[in-house]
Design an enzyme around this catalytic site. Sequence first.
Site, PDB file in Angstrom:
ATOM      1  CG  ASP A 173      -1.711   0.931   1.185  1.00  0.00           C
ATOM      2  OD1 ASP A 173      -3.193   0.921   1.126  1.00  0.00           O
ATOM      3  OD2 ASP A 173      -1.526   2.376   1.213  1.00  0.00           O
ATOM      4  CG  ASN A 181      -3.733  11.379  -5.891  1.00  0.00           C
ATOM      5  OD1 ASN A 181      -2.937  11.223  -7.000  1.00  0.00           O
ATOM      6  ND2 ASN A 181      -4.454  10.425  -5.539  1.00  0.00           N
ATOM      7  CG  HIS A 186      -6.028  12.534  -8.947  1.00  0.00           C
ATOM      8  ND1 HIS A 186      -6.421  13.667  -8.313  1.00  0.00           N
ATOM      9  CD2 HIS A 186      -6.501  11.456  -8.432  1.00  0.00           C
ATOM     10  CE1 HIS A 186      -7.125  13.090  -7.286  1.00  0.00           C
ATOM     11  NE2 HIS A 186      -7.195  11.726  -7.427  1.00  0.00           N
ATOM     12  CG  ASP A 190      -3.420   8.390 -12.511  1.00  0.00           C
ATOM     13  OD1 ASP A 190      -3.760   8.138 -11.577  1.00  0.00           O
ATOM     14  OD2 ASP A 190      -4.095   8.732 -13.439  1.00  0.00           O
ATOM     15  CD  GLU A 217      -3.571   3.453  -1.432  1.00  0.00           C
ATOM     16  OE1 GLU A 217      -4.561   2.648  -1.555  1.00  0.00           O
ATOM     17  OE2 GLU A 217      -2.898   3.698  -0.462  1.00  0.00           O
ATOM     18  NE  ARG A 237      14.945  -9.739  -3.897  1.00  0.00           N
ATOM     19  CZ  ARG A 237      14.883 -10.697  -3.319  1.00  0.00           C
ATOM     20  NH1 ARG A 237      15.637 -11.072  -2.176  1.00  0.00           N
ATOM     21  NH2 ARG A 237      13.804 -11.787  -3.575  1.00  0.00           N
TER      22      ARG A 237
HETATM   23  P1  GH3 Z   1      -1.680   5.540   4.080  1.00  0.00           P
HETATM   24  O1  GH3 Z   1      -0.357   5.586   4.274  1.00  0.00           O
HETATM   25  O2  GH3 Z   1      -2.412   5.264   5.442  1.00  0.00           O
HETATM   26  O3  GH3 Z   1      -1.839   4.501   3.201  1.00  0.00           O
HETATM   27  O4  GH3 Z   1      -2.482   6.845   3.456  1.00  0.00           O
HETATM   28  P2  GH3 Z   1      -3.244   7.187   2.105  1.00  0.00           P
HETATM   29  O5  GH3 Z   1      -3.177   8.574   1.831  1.00  0.00           O
HETATM   30  O6  GH3 Z   1      -2.261   6.201   1.115  1.00  0.00           O
HETATM   31  O7  GH3 Z   1      -4.389   6.166   2.381  1.00  0.00           O
HETATM   32  P3  GH3 Z   1      -5.874   6.559   1.841  1.00  0.00           P
HETATM   33  O8  GH3 Z   1      -6.520   5.421   1.553  1.00  0.00           O
HETATM   34  O9  GH3 Z   1      -6.599   7.816   2.510  1.00  0.00           O
HETATM   35  O10 GH3 Z   1      -5.738   7.099   0.383  1.00  0.00           O
HETATM   36  C1  GH3 Z   1      -5.348   6.585  -0.645  1.00  0.00           C
HETATM   37  C2  GH3 Z   1      -5.448   7.362  -1.927  1.00  0.00           C
HETATM   38  O11 GH3 Z   1      -5.192   6.906  -2.924  1.00  0.00           O
HETATM   39  C3  GH3 Z   1      -6.678   8.116  -1.996  1.00  0.00           C
HETATM   40  C4  GH3 Z   1      -7.372   7.938  -3.762  1.00  0.00           C
HETATM   41  O12 GH3 Z   1      -7.350   9.181  -4.198  1.00  0.00           O
HETATM   42  C5  GH3 Z   1      -5.857   7.403  -4.184  1.00  0.00           C
HETATM   43  N1  GH3 Z   1      -5.786   6.775  -5.546  1.00  0.00           N
HETATM   44  C6  GH3 Z   1      -6.513   5.714  -5.422  1.00  0.00           C
HETATM   45  N2  GH3 Z   1      -6.701   5.096  -6.724  1.00  0.00           N
HETATM   46  C7  GH3 Z   1      -5.953   6.110  -7.466  1.00  0.00           C
HETATM   47  C8  GH3 Z   1      -5.756   5.951  -8.853  1.00  0.00           C
HETATM   48  O13 GH3 Z   1      -6.075   5.153  -9.557  1.00  0.00           O
HETATM   49  N3  GH3 Z   1      -4.893   7.220  -9.168  1.00  0.00           N
HETATM   50  C9  GH3 Z   1      -4.491   8.061  -8.250  1.00  0.00           C
HETATM   51  N4  GH3 Z   1      -3.902   9.322  -8.772  1.00  0.00           N
HETATM   52  N5  GH3 Z   1      -4.757   8.276  -7.101  1.00  0.00           N
HETATM   53  C10 GH3 Z   1      -5.773   7.224  -6.688  1.00  0.00           C
HETATM   54 MG    MG Z   2      -2.136   4.270   0.931  1.00  0.00          MG
HETATM   55 MG    MG Z   3      -4.846   1.987   0.998  1.00  0.00          MG
HETATM   56 MG    MG Z   4      -5.654   3.819   3.830  1.00  0.00          MG
END
Ligand code: GH3
Ligand code: MG
Ligand code: MG
Ligand code: MG
Length: 300
Positions: A173, A181, A186, A190, A217, A237
């Site tokens: 993750d 973002n 975005h 991506d 993500e 790794r």
């Molecule tokens: P943590 O370290 O706790 O994982 O924090 P985080 O901000 O990564 O976690 P959170 O689940 O709050 O946010 C995930 C973000 O990922 C929110 C969402 O907008 C972004 N995201 C999800 N799918 C995509 C994608 O396909 N493209 C982009 N640019 N962003 C994405």
């Molecule tokens: Mg995350």
């Molecule tokens: Mg997540």
């Molecule tokens: Mg999260």
Amino acid sequence: MTEPERPRLLVVEDDPTSLRLIAKILGDAYTLIIATNGKDALRLATDVPELILLDYHLPDIDGLDMCRQLRANPLTAEIPVIYVTADQDPHLEAEGLQAGAVDFVTKPYSAAVLRARINTHVQLKRKTDLLALLAERDGLTGVANRRVFDQQLEREWRRGRRRQAALSVIMVDADRFKSVNDTWGHLVGDECLRGIARCAAAHLKRPADLLARYGGEEFVLLLPETDAGSARALAERIREEIQIRFANTAVERGEGPCLTASFGCATIIPDEQSSPEALLRVADRNLYLAKTGGRNRVEP
Ligand code: GH3
Ligand code: MG
Ligand code: MG
Ligand code: MG
Ligand code: MG
């Protein structure tokens, strides 16, 4: 625009006159691979031509048998087969189609009709292949999608149970991705996800290992016949590779974030008492521990 590749056609025909005619009609538009008996044809078919033009009457194998053998081999099962025969018997036609041929052409045929039928089936096959690919891939990163992962997990679970072999998964993750973002937009986000996928894919060495996009993500790795120590070492790794890669895209040059990722591993020798879902829950819980433990780390 690039020209689509010249289709490779396997022509199975033992009669020299028929062969010359086919070469004359199709030689310009197709790359022809010739087999004059069934045995050679079955061997050449494993190079997976786009279509097989199959004479019904061959010296060694009859056309129906040939078609069934092609269908039985996973390598050749999806290649469209068109029968060509001087035999006008409608039973033969029905049998041929039932054996898995896509079309049936009787001699004498019109050159234009033969070309048109072949073209139709080549285009149809190309579309089917493209759809199959799209149905299995994540559109953004090109890795396998969640559906493929779920299916593969079930399959590897059963295999692990039969063989009493360790099965590992790693949940990945991206750290604080929401702020990536928010800060960079975005499109950069991506691009970061593609980067993470490339880092992870670069460290997968065995054909049975699978990398999939699990959700937004999040990515997941499925590692058959992999013990906890090896899974952890692999996660470490990849974690390092991601850290280095994004450190080098240099925030100071204004190109992107210093992105990191957290990893939750889980390993089990599958048995009746447990389930694939339970394995994922353990990986998820370990991912949570990696997050609360400070991120950019592997648990356990
Ligand atoms: P943590 O370290 O706790 O994982 O924090 P985080 O901000 O990564 O976690 P959170 O689940 O709050 O946010 C995930 C973000 O990922 C929110 C969402 O907008 C972004 N995201 C999800 N799918 C995509 C994608 O396909 N493209 C982009 N640019 N962003 C994405
Ligand atoms: Mg995350
Ligand atoms: Mg997540
Ligand atoms: Mg999260
Ligand atoms: Mg013949």
